[in-house]
Design an enzyme around this catalytic site. Structure first.
Site, PDB file in Angstrom:
ATOM      1  N   ASP A  87       0.816  -1.217   0.000  1.00 36.69           N
ATOM      2  CA  ASP A  87       0.000   0.000   0.000  1.00 36.69           C
ATOM      3  C   ASP A  87       0.841   1.255   0.000  1.00 36.69           C
ATOM      4  O   ASP A  87       0.300   2.369  -0.056  1.00 36.69           O
ATOM      5  CB  ASP A  87      -0.980  -0.003   1.181  1.00 36.69           C
ATOM      6  CG  ASP A  87      -0.294  -0.136   2.533  1.00 36.69           C
ATOM      7  OD1 ASP A  87       0.706  -0.857   2.621  1.00 36.69           O
ATOM      8  OD2 ASP A  87      -0.781   0.484   3.510  1.00 36.69           O
ATOM      9  N   HIS A 307      -3.530   7.689   7.074  1.00 34.79           N
ATOM     10  CA  HIS A 307      -3.380   6.229   7.063  1.00 34.79           C
ATOM     11  C   HIS A 307      -4.414   5.587   7.990  1.00 34.79           C
ATOM     12  O   HIS A 307      -4.095   4.858   8.919  1.00 34.79           O
ATOM     13  CB  HIS A 307      -1.949   5.856   7.483  1.00 34.79           C
ATOM     14  CG  HIS A 307      -1.559   4.443   7.170  1.00 34.79           C
ATOM     15  ND1 HIS A 307      -1.752   3.409   8.067  1.00 34.79           N
ATOM     16  CD2 HIS A 307      -0.983   3.878   6.087  1.00 34.79           C
ATOM     17  CE1 HIS A 307      -1.296   2.281   7.555  1.00 34.79           C
ATOM     18  NE2 HIS A 307      -0.820   2.535   6.346  1.00 34.79           N
TER      19      HIS A 307
END
Length: 379
Positions: A87, A307
């Site tokens: 990611d 995040h």
């Protein structure tokens, strides 16, 4: 001035509202043409050639996110990858391929773990990826093994505009890192009003004084450059953390930082619940509470959290039973009293560092400032 554009703010997997991690940092010089005296971009914007930018992490789909901004891959100066989890890096080969197809020929700096070099080598070999520009790869492992502060990478944007990129080890399931981005803009200013008041008309002597030369005027006056020139030095520092369960790893990095950008994957309650269900599994991420506690201890004035776990919806409503951004916000605010923002995809922030005004009389300093400036989609 640094301008941050969040291109992805989700942890692990994308959601309908958030892509995975990527952050663009534009390095703007307020003294260059196209910026107003208030350091805000004019509607016609600063000339693109004077708007270099950095990319911190490049999750899958980052190049698609860039299409919603005014950022050009031709002006991309450096890419920094915090760690090898997908990611944070799966979008890198595609972005480099698009840069090649868009006509980029200028060298590009890539600061990343050694494994990223092996990943790119595999793509080049097996997909016939051709890059018509030089990729200056600098491994984080090699940088951190250097002594005498050689873990710093200096980038000269022009003779008055420099960047320093510093690497800091963090704590995660794989080696992860933070980056300190320091922009330095220096300018020498001539006090023309004082010259006129002292009977020194505009001439070539003014230019020599501004360049630091002492001169003799036509009437015999001895003019010292130090009496008529002062130096403005503006330093702006932001610290961008990769995945990290121990914010204290950044204690030294944030000592002189204007802003910390740090992951806050969970609330503290959820993080404790995850660990309780599986004591042998440590997610090795930070909660908003942990980051807020660290920021308060270090007297940080500004933090941006990002995040976020996909379990948290993008709206902000503390009364909702559906986990949402209010849960994250309140978790941090319970222990932190400074300025806090929760990042969204395409959210933009300007960061102006303190300016030292140095002359022969005295030194003074202007305060730093962080400001939300809107969404890249609407700007």
């Amino acid at each position: 001035m640094l301008k941050l554009t969040f291109l992805g703010t989700s942890a692990g997997v994308p959601t309908k509202r958030r892509n995975v991690t990527a952050l663009a940092i534009e390095c703007l010089n307020p003294h260059a043409s196209g910026l107003s005296k208030g350091n805000q971009p004019h509607s016609n914007s600063q000339n693109k050639k004077s708007r270099p930018w950095l990319l911190i992490d490049c999750g899958e789909g980052t190049q698609q996110q860039l299409l919603h901004t005014k950022l050009s891959l031709r002006q991309l100066t450096a890419i920094c990858i915090t760690h090898v989890h997908g990611d944070h890096c799966y979008g890198l080969p595609g972005l480099l391929a698009s840069a090649a197809m868009s006509g980029r020929r200028e060298p590009l700096t890539l600061i990343a773990p050694k494994a990223i070099s092996a990943l790119l080598d595999a793509f080049i070999l097996h997909t016939e990826l051709y890059l018509p520009f030089t990729l200056n790869f600098m491994s984080i492992e090699d940088l951190l093994s250097q002594e005498d502060n050689k873990s710093k990478v200096k980038i000269d944007l022009d003779n008055q505009h420099q960047l320093m990129i510093e690497v800091y080890p963090l704590s995660h399931r794989v080696p992860s890192h933070g980056f300190g981005i320091t922009q330095t803009i220096s300018r020498r200013t001539l006090n023309t009003d004082k010259l006129v008041a002292n009977g020194v008309p505009a001439s070539a002597l003014w230019g020599k004084l501004q360049q630091g030369e002492n001169v003799i005027a036509e009437d015999g006056q001895h003019l010292l450059s130090a009496d008529y020139v002062h130096d403005d030095v503006q330093r702006t520092k932001v610290v961008i953390a990769g995945d990290n369960d121990t914010p204290e790893c950044l204690s030294e990095a944030v000592m002189d930082a204007d802003l910390l950008v740090h992951e806050a994957t969970y609330t503290h309650e959820v993080m404790m619940a995850i660990q309780a269900r599986n004591p042998d599994f440590d997610p090795m991420h930070s909660s908003a509470h942990i980051v807020g506690t660290f920021a308060q201890k270090m007297s940080l004035k500004n933090i941006i959290l990002t995040h976020f776990s996909a379990r948290y919806q993008s709206f902000d409503n503390p009364d909702s039973e559906t986990p949402n951004m209010a849960y994250i916000r309140l978790d941090a605010q319970s222990v932190y009293q400074g300025n806090i923002w929760l990042a969204e995809d395409f959210a933009q922030y300007s960061v102006n560092g303190a300016t030292d005004l140095v002359d022969n009389q005295a030194g003074s300093q202007k305060e730093s400032r962080v400001q939300y400036v809107g969404s890249a989609r609407s700007n």
